[in-house]
Design a protein around this motif. Structure first.
Motif, mmCIF file in Angstrom:
data_model
loop_
_atom_site.group_PDB
_atom_site.id
_atom_site.type_symbol
_atom_site.label_atom_id
_atom_site.label_comp_id
_atom_site.label_asym_id
_atom_site.label_seq_id
_atom_site.Cartn_x
_atom_site.Cartn_y
_atom_site.Cartn_z
ATOM 1 N N LEU A 190 0.836 -1.192 0.000
ATOM 2 C CA LEU A 190 0.000 0.000 0.000
ATOM 3 C C LEU A 190 0.875 1.249 0.000
ATOM 4 O O LEU A 190 1.914 1.286 0.652
ATOM 5 C CB LEU A 190 -0.891 0.037 1.253
ATOM 6 N N SER A 191 0.452 2.283 -0.716
ATOM 7 C CA SER A 191 1.176 3.554 -0.703
ATOM 8 C C SER A 191 0.312 4.655 -1.294
ATOM 9 O O SER A 191 -0.534 4.401 -2.164
ATOM 10 C CB SER A 191 2.481 3.456 -1.485
ATOM 11 N N ALA A 192 0.557 5.878 -0.815
ATOM 12 C CA ALA A 192 -0.110 7.046 -1.400
ATOM 13 C C ALA A 192 0.830 7.815 -2.314
ATOM 14 O O ALA A 192 0.382 8.678 -3.075
ATOM 15 C CB ALA A 192 -0.612 7.981 -0.285
ATOM 16 N N THR A 193 2.128 7.529 -2.255
ATOM 17 C CA THR A 193 3.089 8.412 -2.924
ATOM 18 C C THR A 193 4.115 7.658 -3.769
ATOM 19 O O THR A 193 5.278 8.032 -3.813
ATOM 20 C CB THR A 193 3.817 9.285 -1.878
ATOM 21 N N SER A 341 8.419 16.244 -3.430
ATOM 22 C CA SER A 341 6.970 16.397 -3.526
ATOM 23 C C SER A 341 6.238 15.229 -2.882
ATOM 24 O O SER A 341 5.178 15.415 -2.263
ATOM 25 C CB SER A 341 6.555 16.553 -4.991
ATOM 26 N N SER A 342 6.770 14.009 -3.006
ATOM 27 C CA SER A 342 6.108 12.859 -2.376
ATOM 28 C C SER A 342 6.143 12.976 -0.860
ATOM 29 O O SER A 342 5.165 12.687 -0.171
ATOM 30 C CB SER A 342 6.782 11.553 -2.815
ATOM 31 N N LYS A 378 5.036 22.853 -3.944
ATOM 32 C CA LYS A 378 3.602 23.144 -3.964
ATOM 33 C C LYS A 378 3.018 22.930 -5.354
ATOM 34 O O LYS A 378 1.954 22.308 -5.512
ATOM 35 C CB LYS A 378 3.344 24.591 -3.521
ATOM 36 N N GLU A 379 3.712 23.403 -6.388
ATOM 37 C CA GLU A 379 3.199 23.247 -7.742
ATOM 38 C C GLU A 379 3.215 21.779 -8.166
ATOM 39 O O GLU A 379 2.317 21.321 -8.886
ATOM 40 C CB GLU A 379 4.021 24.113 -8.700
ATOM 41 N N ALA A 380 4.219 21.024 -7.718
ATOM 42 C CA ALA A 380 4.251 19.584 -8.026
ATOM 43 C C ALA A 380 3.076 18.873 -7.374
ATOM 44 O O ALA A 380 2.427 18.007 -7.988
ATOM 45 C CB ALA A 380 5.573 18.977 -7.554
ATOM 46 N N GLN A 385 2.222 15.436 -9.251
ATOM 47 C CA GLN A 385 3.485 14.805 -9.634
ATOM 48 C C GLN A 385 4.249 14.356 -8.396
ATOM 49 O O GLN A 385 4.368 15.111 -7.424
ATOM 50 C CB GLN A 385 4.335 15.766 -10.471
ATOM 51 N N ARG A 386 4.773 13.131 -8.439
ATOM 52 C CA ARG A 386 5.468 12.554 -7.298
ATOM 53 C C ARG A 386 6.908 12.224 -7.666
ATOM 54 O O ARG A 386 7.252 12.111 -8.834
ATOM 55 C CB ARG A 386 4.748 11.281 -6.836
ATOM 56 N N ASP A 387 7.728 12.064 -6.654
ATOM 57 C CA ASP A 387 9.115 11.678 -6.884
ATOM 58 C C ASP A 387 9.484 10.568 -5.907
ATOM 59 O O ASP A 387 8.695 10.183 -5.052
ATOM 60 C CB ASP A 387 10.067 12.875 -6.733
#
Length: 818
Positions: A190-193, A341-342, A378-380, A385-387
């Motif tokens: 499981l993951s959100a990012t 961002s993540s 913030k814009e990511a 968009q995730r990293d």
């Protein structure tokens, strides 16, 4: 076609006016079909419940009927944090009790009492919530074969947080062993990012068969609301990281919200920010602090208070940024730059932990570059968009620890264990030669150490089976096994024995009786330092702040690229505060901005020294390593270097002679012999060797009834390191140490990319004085070894002096060469 849930589950959702989310139903259907699953869903989407619904369904009376509920250990839940496991236990027991399910749920970690651990092996709960390290230790017992034989399911939460590191290596090996013990075992992550789900599917799948893992994408939630806090009537600071300027505004936010969670990137900053908040807390609001060096009792007390809604604010580190669900948190504050961002998205999700309500967050930059980074993050987040970090080959030190754990459980056949190890995608690259080297290390310590009996941990019988050389080796292994190698710590205790937590040994060594320091939100006076313990009493004197090492978060490549794009997008500067926009415009006027793919180097005189600033945007690790290499090459070239200082965005090098042409300092061949010579002569390789030696079991941190000090461990590893360097330079642990030094401590990949870019697109600008963009890194010179917060005021004064020179609008004296 989606499967139907048992009536107990359907009624439970219905009674609350809830509906089953599509991804929860998809996870349930995939489980019934016997598939492994990877769920990527927003925070607050009910991921954890989705992972457990197949298990809860099997404990519904309507399903098991007269046969009774399943017996034995049914489901394992693995998380990266102890706090998350305890939080999941609380939140999982509620639906289980309300559905009337006869299911026992327990946690197991380093904090679990030994008598309960022993009982869990003989009479396990149905659901066990644990960490990778505790799972590995469970697998080292002879009764593990019986304990896990009937295991049906393993749920790995927040998989992004540790799968790409050594804890992920250990868990990957545990998964292979569990699958061998229980071939029908289902895996769920499981993951959100997760930025690249396919890579995580491959990591999760047995033998790397991505097709065996169903990818489930969650329903989209309300987009988060993120704002950047700016000084009221003042300018965004030039330097510093603590953002103390924002304390009055943050306190107003605490008063205006029900509960605020304030994240910092280091333990030091957590203590520092907490103290400043407490100093302005005229309303006596309940404000807590939480980080990994606090005692178990202190952490549990704070976690309980948060769960009961008794705190108005909690200052915390990464110890609480994963999955912990406190419904009363309505605001997240990020102190300093988020670094990814993540990571930011994960922390934002702690507020309004519900899918249909937006999470609210405020970012508080410490300086102007951090403002740009906060804007990029913030814009990511706004764009979804995730990293994340890249997967690396599994560590050989972790493999050695796993082999030893398997030997503790039972004698093993090397061909069978190798096949089991290679079923993990993390270790499918292991060939027979490497396997024999690792196996020989576990058996003898290696060629140079063969004569020493204490390194002989396993031996091969006449029948070809490997077994422990002595039964006591099992106890020694379990005392010392683990992947997290913290800095050596001293316990901090009151005279009555009450523990407050731990501080680093190097900090404790700098203290004397009568000294004061702030810790756990209290000013403490040292009474005595002895046997790994700092005895203290409460004090009203002013306090120093403990400085924690090894906690620097890396700036992700994705976020660094975004900052570079923002600098090049002159039309977009209009959305920045006036002082930030003027800073960039003056930089563009007096010097230049680094264009896409370019490496800008500025050279200028200042305070009777010659400076060169390299704008790399490659993160602190890469810049720190580059500074070491450049100053060594400057010494060779007779440029008389004086030193360097680095931040995430740039590197400043100074000396007595002017750098006329920086290109020779950045040629890619610097990563050849010079890199090797620097790493070997510095403490980097020794430090890396210390870690792999402890993880690999060569050096023990603990013996029955006694724990070695950090100095003792360092002495032991340094002694062995020198022997191996001289007599066995191809030792498997030296290879592992080099891999760590290259990949983590020096960020060799980013260094290589930087040097390639420099070879093609280096732009050198010579100035008559400091440039506006150089000020943030210049103000750190001479301060980097001091406690961060203690020098923030001095940094501001120094910054103003430099800024006056940098921002003067007289015509620029610029010359440029390529």
């Amino acid at each position: 076609m989606q499967a139907s849930f048992p009536p107990e589950i359907e009624n439970w959702f219905s009674d609350r006016g809830w509906r089953v989310r599509s991804h929860q139903a998809d996870m349930f259907t995939a489980s019934l079909a016997g598939h492994h699953t990877m769920l990527v869903a927003d925070t607050g989407a009910g991921k954890t419940l989705a992972g457990f619904l197949p298990t809860l369904a099997e404990f519904c009376p309507s399903q098991f009927g007269d046969d009774g509920p399943p017996e034995g250990l049914h489901t394992l839940y693995v998380s990266p944090l102890k706090a998350l496991a305890h939080d999941v236990q609380r939140n999982l027991m509620i639906p289980a009790e309300e559905m009337g399910l006869p299911v026992r749920i327990e946690t197991r970690s380093g904090d679990t009492p030994s008598d309960r651990k022993k009982r869990q092996r003989s009479k396990p709960p149905h659901i066990l919530l644990t960490t990778p390290e505790s799972l590995s230790l469970l697998l080292s017992y002879p009764d593990s074969f019986e304990l896990f034989a009937g295991l049906k399911r393993i749920v790995i939460d927040e998989v992004h947080a540790f799968a790409t590191g050594k804890r992920g290596d250990l868990l990957a090996l545990c998964l292979s062993r569990l699958q061998a013990l229980s071939p029908g075992l289902q895996r769920a992550a499981l993951s959100a990012t997760v930025a690249r789900p396919e890579e995580f599917r491959a990591w999760l799948a047995p033998w790397g068969d991505v097709g065996a893992v169903d990818l489930v994408i969650g329903e989209e939630g309300a987009p988060p609301e993120v704002e950047i806090l700016l000084p009221e009537g003042e300018r965004v600071p030039w330097g510093g990281h603590a953002a103390i300027w924002a304390i009055p505004q943050i306190y107003d936010l605490i008063r205006a919200n029900q509960t605020a969670l304030i994240f910092t990137n280091t333990r030091f900053l957590a203590e520092y920010i907490f103290q400043h908040l407490w100093d302005v807390n005229e309303d006596k609001l309940p404000i807590g602090i939480h980080h990994g060096s606090l005692s178990k009792e202190a952490r549990r007390k704070v976690e309980g208070a948060m769960a009961r809604g008794e705190l108005r604010a909690l200052v915390a580190t990464a110890s609480l940024d994963l999955g912990v669900d406190w419904g009363d948190v309505d605001l997240v504050v990020q102190m300093g730059a988020p670094k990814g961002s993540s990571r930011l998205l994960q922390r934002i999700g702690r507020a309004n932990h519900r899918l249909d309500q937006p999470s609210r967050a405020v970012l508080v930059p410490g300086n102007r570059f951090e403002f740009l980074e906060a804007t990029a993050a913030k814009e990511a987040v706004d764009q979804g968009q995730r990293d994340g970090e890249d997967f690396l080959p599994g560590g050989l030190d972790v493999l050695a620890q796993h082999i030893m754990g398997c030997a503790c459980a039972a004698p093993f056949d090397e061909a069978g264990l190798l096949a089991e190890v290679r079923s993990s995608p993390t270790y499918n690259w292991i060939d027979e030669t490497i396997w024999q080297r690792v196996l020989n290390f576990v058996a003898t310590g290696g060629y140079s150490l063969t004569a020493y009996d204490r390194f002989k941990r396993i031996t091969r019988d006449a029948d070809g089976m490997w077994r422990l050389s002595h039964p006591e080796q099992a106890a020694r292994h379990r005392l010392n096994a683990g992947i997290i190698i913290d800095s050596q710590m001293y316990d901090v205790r009151f005279r009555n024995g009450r523990s407050l937590g731990r501080v680093e040994e190097r900090f404790a060594a700098s203290l004397s009786p009568g000294d004061t320091f702030a810790f756990a939100g209290v000013s403490l006076e040292v009474e005595r330092i002895k046997d790994g313990e700092v005895s203290v009493r409460a004090s009203k004197k002013s306090a120093m702040i403990p400085s924690y090492g090894g906690a620097r978060m890396p700036l992700t490549t994705h976020l660094a690229d975004r900052v570079r794009e923002m600098l090049d997008d002159r039309a977009g500067w209009g959305r920045f505060p006036d002082d930030v926009r003027e800073w960039l415009e003056m930089q563009d006027y007096r010097s230049m901005m680094p264009g896409p793919g370019q490496l800008l180097v500025e050279s200028f005189p200042h305070a009777n020294r010659e400076y060169s600033v390299f704008y790399t945007f490659e993160g602190w690790n890469a810049n720190q390593s580059l500074g070491m290499l450049i100053t060594r090459r400057m010494e060779t070239m007779g440029l008389q270097p004086g030193g360097f200082v680095a931040n995430d965005y740039s590197l400043a090098v100074w000396g007595l002679k002017r750098v006329e042409h920086p290109a020779p300092l950045l040629s890619p061949d610097i990563l050849g012999d010079e890199f090797a010579a620097w790493v070997e002569s510095s403490h980097l390789l020794r430090r890396a060797f210390r870690e792999v030696a402890v993880i690999g079991g060569l050096v023990e941190r603990q013996q029955p009834g006694q724990r070695k000090s950090g100095r003792q461990v360092s002495f032991s590893t340094d002694l062995i390191y020198d022997v191996l360097r001289k007599y066995e330079p191809d030792h498997i642990l030296l290879d592992a140490a080099w891999a760590d030094a290259r990949a983590k401590m020096t960020d060799i990949g980013r260094l290589g990319a930087l040097l390639d870019r420099a070879e093609e697109q280096l732009v050198h600008v010579r100035l008559d004085r400091v440039s506006p963009m150089a000020v943030p890194v210049m103000v750190v010179i001479g301060r980097e070894s001091l406690p961060q917060g203690a020098v923030d005021d001095e940094l501001l004064l120094e910054a103003e002096s430099l800024a006056d020179a940098a921002m003067r609008a007289d015509p620029p004296a610029v010359s440029e060469d390529d």
